[in-house]
Write an enzyme that holds these catalytic residues in place. Sequence first.
Site, PDB file in Angstrom:
ATOM      1  N   ASN A  16       2.194  -4.971  -3.243  1.00  0.00           N
ATOM      2  CA  ASN A  16       0.768  -5.273  -3.051  1.00  0.00           C
ATOM      3  C   ASN A  16       0.022  -3.967  -2.787  1.00  0.00           C
ATOM      4  O   ASN A  16       0.537  -3.076  -2.123  1.00  0.00           O
ATOM      5  CB  ASN A  16       0.673  -6.206  -1.823  1.00  0.00           C
ATOM      6  N   ASP A  42     -12.360 -10.025  -1.276  1.00  0.00           N
ATOM      7  CA  ASP A  42     -13.673 -10.135  -0.632  1.00  0.00           C
ATOM      8  C   ASP A  42     -14.597  -9.185  -1.374  1.00  0.00           C
ATOM      9  O   ASP A  42     -14.163  -8.149  -1.864  1.00  0.00           O
ATOM     10  CB  ASP A  42     -13.639  -9.885   0.887  1.00  0.00           C
ATOM     11  N   GLU A 102      -6.257 -10.499  -1.589  1.00  0.00           N
ATOM     12  CA  GLU A 102      -7.115 -10.305  -0.398  1.00  0.00           C
ATOM     13  C   GLU A 102      -8.582 -10.196  -0.804  1.00  0.00           C
ATOM     14  O   GLU A 102      -9.318  -9.337  -0.314  1.00  0.00           O
ATOM     15  CB  GLU A 102      -6.703  -9.026   0.358  1.00  0.00           C
ATOM     16  N   HIS A 150     -10.519  -5.820  -2.552  1.00  0.00           N
ATOM     17  CA  HIS A 150     -11.630  -5.587  -1.604  1.00  0.00           C
ATOM     18  C   HIS A 150     -12.729  -4.859  -2.385  1.00  0.00           C
ATOM     19  O   HIS A 150     -12.722  -3.641  -2.496  1.00  0.00           O
ATOM     20  CB  HIS A 150     -11.143  -4.757  -0.413  1.00  0.00           C
ATOM     21  N   GLU A 208       0.807  -1.235   0.000  1.00  0.00           N
ATOM     22  CA  GLU A 208       0.000   0.000   0.000  1.00  0.00           C
ATOM     23  C   GLU A 208       0.833   1.276   0.000  1.00  0.00           C
ATOM     24  O   GLU A 208       0.627   2.166   0.817  1.00  0.00           O
ATOM     25  CB  GLU A 208      -0.959  -0.031   1.204  1.00  0.00           C
TER      26      GLU A 208
HETATM   27  O1  9MR Z   1      -8.034  -8.127   8.084  1.00  0.00           O
HETATM   28  C1  9MR Z   1      -7.133  -7.317   8.807  1.00  0.00           C
HETATM   29  C2  9MR Z   1      -7.792  -6.839  10.098  1.00  0.00           C
HETATM   30  O2  9MR Z   1      -7.995  -7.929  10.973  1.00  0.00           O
HETATM   31  C3  9MR Z   1      -6.942  -5.772  10.755  1.00  0.00           C
HETATM   32  O3  9MR Z   1      -7.627  -5.245  11.861  1.00  0.00           O
HETATM   33  C4  9MR Z   1      -6.622  -4.698   9.754  1.00  0.00           C
HETATM   34  C5  9MR Z   1      -5.791  -3.611  10.360  1.00  0.00           C
HETATM   35  O4  9MR Z   1      -5.319  -2.711   9.414  1.00  0.00           O
HETATM   36  O5  9MR Z   1      -5.944  -5.267   8.657  1.00  0.00           O
HETATM   37  C6  9MR Z   1      -6.737  -6.152   7.949  1.00  0.00           C
HETATM   38  O6  9MR Z   1      -6.067  -6.616   6.801  1.00  0.00           O
HETATM   39  C7  9MR Z   1      -5.692  -5.625   5.851  1.00  0.00           C
HETATM   40  C8  9MR Z   1      -4.443  -6.114   5.152  1.00  0.00           C
HETATM   41  O7  9MR Z   1      -3.445  -6.408   6.086  1.00  0.00           O
HETATM   42  C9  9MR Z   1      -3.941  -5.097   4.153  1.00  0.00           C
HETATM   43  N1  9MR Z   1      -4.961  -4.720   3.218  1.00  0.00           N
HETATM   44  C10 9MR Z   1      -6.253  -4.330   3.788  1.00  0.00           C
HETATM   45  C11 9MR Z   1      -6.745  -5.407   4.752  1.00  0.00           C
HETATM   46  C12 9MR Z   1      -8.132  -5.054   5.269  1.00  0.00           C
HETATM   47  O8  9MR Z   1      -8.100  -3.904   6.043  1.00  0.00           O
END
Ligand code: 9MR
Length: 327
Positions: free
Chosen positions: A194, A262, A260, A232, A153
Amino acid sequence: MKASLLFLLAPFAAAAPTVEPRQAAQSIDALIKAKGKEYFGTCTDQRLLQTGRNAAIIEANFGSVTPENSMKWESLNPQRGVYTWGQADYLVNWATQRNKTIRGHTLVWHSQLAGWVRNINNRNELIGVIENHIKTVMDRYKGKIYHWDVINEMFNEDGSLRPSVFSNVLRDEFVGIAFRAARAADPSAKLYINDYNLDQPGYAKVTRGMVDNVRRWLSQGIPIDGIGTQGHLQAGQGAGLAQTIRVLAGSGVKEVAVTELDIQQGTNTQDYANVVRGCLDEPKCVGITVWGVRDQDSWRPQGNPLLFDGNYNPKANYNSIVQLLSR
Ligand code: 9MR
């Protein structure tokens, strides 16, 4: 075992308490492998693996796992010199014992970053800290983690560099520093950049951000193997992501992956199948990871965005993927 013997044993197998019934008729991992791809994966972590039927479902239907949170910088190295490996080790051991591949997530990210790193403003110190973190983490799991999200990111929506301690102190030089350190630590791991909102082919973050920059970094010899598009999605965006996979592959990287996925549920029931078709259609697309097993365990549960419902039953989303991959 012969089918007839299976038939005889079936009533006993169903009654045996140790046998976890399959929650889905077919493994989408086995099906996507039969189409020449490397894996269909999901994210998880120790707590989820020890809750309900998550472990059984992942074991039966997925071929790769990504640690949802346990390998982030704040989890692994919350204070300078202090590494806490427990949850990450659990995930790696669980997966290795079951022949699941692992996507490491993630080494350099502005978010879920340890506070002590965020406060560094000296260039050489920050370079040393990045190199040491990458070496320490990748050494520990050398040969066990197949793909690594080296940088996560790093772009703004307009394709420019996102402000962070890394870009503020090192501009985009931190990209070469991180990927070279990763290559040196484990030459056999596939190294990824990513990001999210890489869902529409003409979007600035895709074209001016990811594609133009990766092309430039590759021309400088920076060892980036792959681009991950998180995926996402809102309802209806599946077809756009499918086209974007091809655009990302056009940057010259060796591989791309949906990392990732969803999808907020809406009226379009073909979104998941559209994304999977997009990966099948692009030879560089190696696999797809969904961001969780059950809707209620998702980071955004409101839209029921995953493949299994609250009772661990496969949803229409899951079956639409089975249907597409069975053709
Ligand atoms: O799914 C993850 C969630 O449990 C955490 O609280 C969150 C914190 O930033 O991160 C989520 O995963 C993220 C991933 O690491 C990077 N891309 C976005 C994902 C969804 O927020």
